[in-house]
Motif scaffolding. Structure first.
Motif, PDB file in Angstrom:
ATOM      1  N   PHE A   4      -0.034   7.955  -4.438  1.00  0.00           N
ATOM      2  CA  PHE A   4      -0.750   7.029  -5.317  1.00  0.00           C
ATOM      3  C   PHE A   4      -0.083   5.662  -5.252  1.00  0.00           C
ATOM      4  O   PHE A   4       1.126   5.560  -5.460  1.00  0.00           O
ATOM      5  CB  PHE A   4      -0.676   7.498  -6.778  1.00  0.00           C
ATOM      6  N   ASP A   5      -0.853   4.617  -4.965  1.00  0.00           N
ATOM      7  CA  ASP A   5      -0.285   3.266  -4.988  1.00  0.00           C
ATOM      8  C   ASP A   5      -0.897   2.486  -6.148  1.00  0.00           C
ATOM      9  O   ASP A   5      -2.010   1.985  -6.049  1.00  0.00           O
ATOM     10  CB  ASP A   5      -0.532   2.544  -3.661  1.00  0.00           C
ATOM     11  N   GLU A   6      -0.175   2.400  -7.244  1.00  0.00           N
ATOM     12  CA  GLU A   6      -0.620   1.702  -8.458  1.00  0.00           C
ATOM     13  C   GLU A   6      -2.068   2.021  -8.808  1.00  0.00           C
ATOM     14  O   GLU A   6      -2.883   1.117  -8.952  1.00  0.00           O
ATOM     15  CB  GLU A   6      -0.445   0.185  -8.273  1.00  0.00           C
ATOM     16  N   PRO A   7      -2.388   3.311  -8.964  1.00  0.00           N
ATOM     17  CA  PRO A   7      -3.798   3.672  -9.121  1.00  0.00           C
ATOM     18  C   PRO A   7      -4.395   3.210 -10.441  1.00  0.00           C
ATOM     19  O   PRO A   7      -5.609   3.130 -10.571  1.00  0.00           O
ATOM     20  CB  PRO A   7      -3.773   5.206  -9.072  1.00  0.00           C
ATOM     21  N   LYS A  44       7.817  -0.809  -1.660  1.00  0.00           N
ATOM     22  CA  LYS A  44       7.236   0.438  -2.183  1.00  0.00           C
ATOM     23  C   LYS A  44       5.985   0.848  -1.397  1.00  0.00           C
ATOM     24  O   LYS A  44       5.899   1.970  -0.905  1.00  0.00           O
ATOM     25  CB  LYS A  44       6.861   0.275  -3.672  1.00  0.00           C
ATOM     26  N   SER A  45       5.028  -0.078  -1.291  1.00  0.00           N
ATOM     27  CA  SER A  45       3.771   0.260  -0.604  1.00  0.00           C
ATOM     28  C   SER A  45       4.012   0.530   0.870  1.00  0.00           C
ATOM     29  O   SER A  45       3.403   1.428   1.451  1.00  0.00           O
ATOM     30  CB  SER A  45       2.763  -0.890  -0.748  1.00  0.00           C
ATOM     31  N   THR A  46       4.895  -0.248   1.473  1.00  0.00           N
ATOM     32  CA  THR A  46       5.187  -0.054   2.896  1.00  0.00           C
ATOM     33  C   THR A  46       5.726   1.353   3.134  1.00  0.00           C
ATOM     34  O   THR A  46       5.321   2.037   4.074  1.00  0.00           O
ATOM     35  CB  THR A  46       6.207  -1.113   3.375  1.00  0.00           C
TER      36      THR A  46
HETATM   37 MG   LIG Z   1       2.665  -2.607  -3.311  1.00  0.00          MG
END
Ligand SMILES: [Mg+2]
Ligand SMILES: Nc1ncnc2c1ncn2[C@@H]1O[C@H](COP(=O)(O)OP(=O)(O)OP(=O)(O)O)[C@@H](O)[C@H]1O
Length: 343
Positions: A157-160, A42-44
């Motif tokens: 947004f990454d797990e904000p 996901k983050s990548t």
């Molecule tokens: Mg991640």
């Protein structure tokens, strides 16, 4: 605002493929949420969109343009992280204004944008405070404000919200959704929290092992999950799965069955004896939630979670019969775990 298109997007770290050729088209103004287990990419994927991670293969378009080779700051995208970096020695105003650090806007225009972001985020009265004098939620809003003032083509947004407590998370969830309804900026949002995914998303993207498993609206994923994995990922508590068979139109449970029968805890009603499927077992735990109680049961085929309504709280150790509401079963192939249909 902008569309975002991912075409066969790949990320390799040495020999490891973290993202394995994903295709996705995000519409202008859409709110798309990525979910999936830790390490699924996901983050990548988000970082490739932002330009923080080089794209190994495939094409990324923002609007009509291929941006694979564009520097992050040329992509006009703003990212908000879990560990938002707000500067303790700067005021709220300076922190929000930091988003315009490299901008060529006039200082009047910068001030105007900061004031406007402050107003939208409910920070107007706090603009001259330092972060130490803010709550966690207010700090997170400062980080969002910094992204907003740039008037980006898209928000990432990454797990904000994952560092906030449950109550604040619920509140910020609504604030971000309202913000999106107001600004209508294309948004890609990564979360572990399936409630966030269900409540915020126009569409949810379920990822596993660097692949996309399924893309759909929250209700499409809830009603027609492609397989057991997606079915268990969407909905809380997770769907119960029991071995069984289908003979003519009757579904029966049984250990050797060629089907996996899915029943959401919400559709398995404690104390009821009508409906499609009946299960009897021993109560192993109860979780009263106020209007209803989750009841954990050991049945011959495994363990399941049922729901008791009307403030009935069964005793641990007692025998209990539950029944499913009509039409609430999900049938999966017992070997491939793919979705076969509802019953
Ligand atoms: Mg991640
Ligand atoms: N710099 C790196 N070098 C090598 N492997 C990496 C690097 N960054 C990420 N990976 C690997 O790529 C895969 C995907 O990581 P990613 O951070 O995208 O997962 P994620 O879905 O965001 O997980 P989480 O939910 O835990 O944040 C993982 O297997 C991870 O170990």
């Amino acid at each position: 605002m902008a569309t975002i298109e991912l075409e066969k997007l790949v990320k390799r770290y040495g020999k490891v493929e973290a993202v394995k050729g994903i295709d996705l088209q995000i519409a202008d103004g859409e709110f798309v949420v990525f979910v999936g287990p830790s390490g699924c990419g996901k983050s990548t994927t988000l970082r490739m969109i932002a330009g923080l991670e080089e794209i190994s293969d495939g094409t990324l378009k923002i609007g009509p343009e291929v941006v694979n080779e564009r520097e992050p700051k040329q992509r006009n995208i703003a990212m908000v992280f879990q560990n938002y970096a707000i500067y303790p020695h700067m005021t709220v105003r300076q922190n929000i204004g930091f988003g315009l650090y490299t901008s060529k806007l006039s200082s009047e225009e910068k001030d105007k944008r900061i004031e406007e972001a402050g107003k939208i985020l409910g920070l107007s009265a706090l603009l001259d405070r330092r972060p130490a004098a803010l709550s966690g939620g207010q700090r997170q809003r400062v980080a969002i404000g910094r992204a907003m003032v740039r008037d980006p083509a898209a928000f990432l947004f990454d797990e904000p919200l994952s560092n906030l407590d449950a109550q604040l998370r619920a509140q910020m969830r609504i604030e971000i959704k309202r913000l999106h309804q107001r600004l209508k900026t294309t948004t890609v949002y990564v979360t572990h929290d399936q409630v966030e995914a269900m409540t915020m998303a126009d569409r949810i993207v379920v990822m596993k092992d660097g692949h996309i498993l399924q893309v759909g609206t929250p209700s499409e994923l809830y009603e027609s999950p492609v397989d057991v994995f997606t079915a268990r990922f969407i909905g809380s508590p997770s769907m119960n799965l029991i071995r069984g068979t289908q003979a003519s139109s009757r579904v029966e449970i049984g250990a050797g069955g060629n089907l996996l029968i899915g029943v959401r805890p919400h559709d398995l009603i404690a104390g009821s004896s009508e409906g499609g499927l009946r299960l009897t077992g021993t109560v192993t735990a109860v979780e009263p939630l106020g209007p209803e109680t989750l009841v954990h049961l050991d049945i011959a085929e495994g363990s399941v979670i049922a729901t008791a309504r009307d403030k009935i709280v069964p005793d641990v150790g007692s025998q209990l019969t539950c029944a499913t509401a009509a039409g609430s079963l999900y049938l999966f192939d017992g070997a491939t775990e793919t979705f076969q249909g509802r019953s």
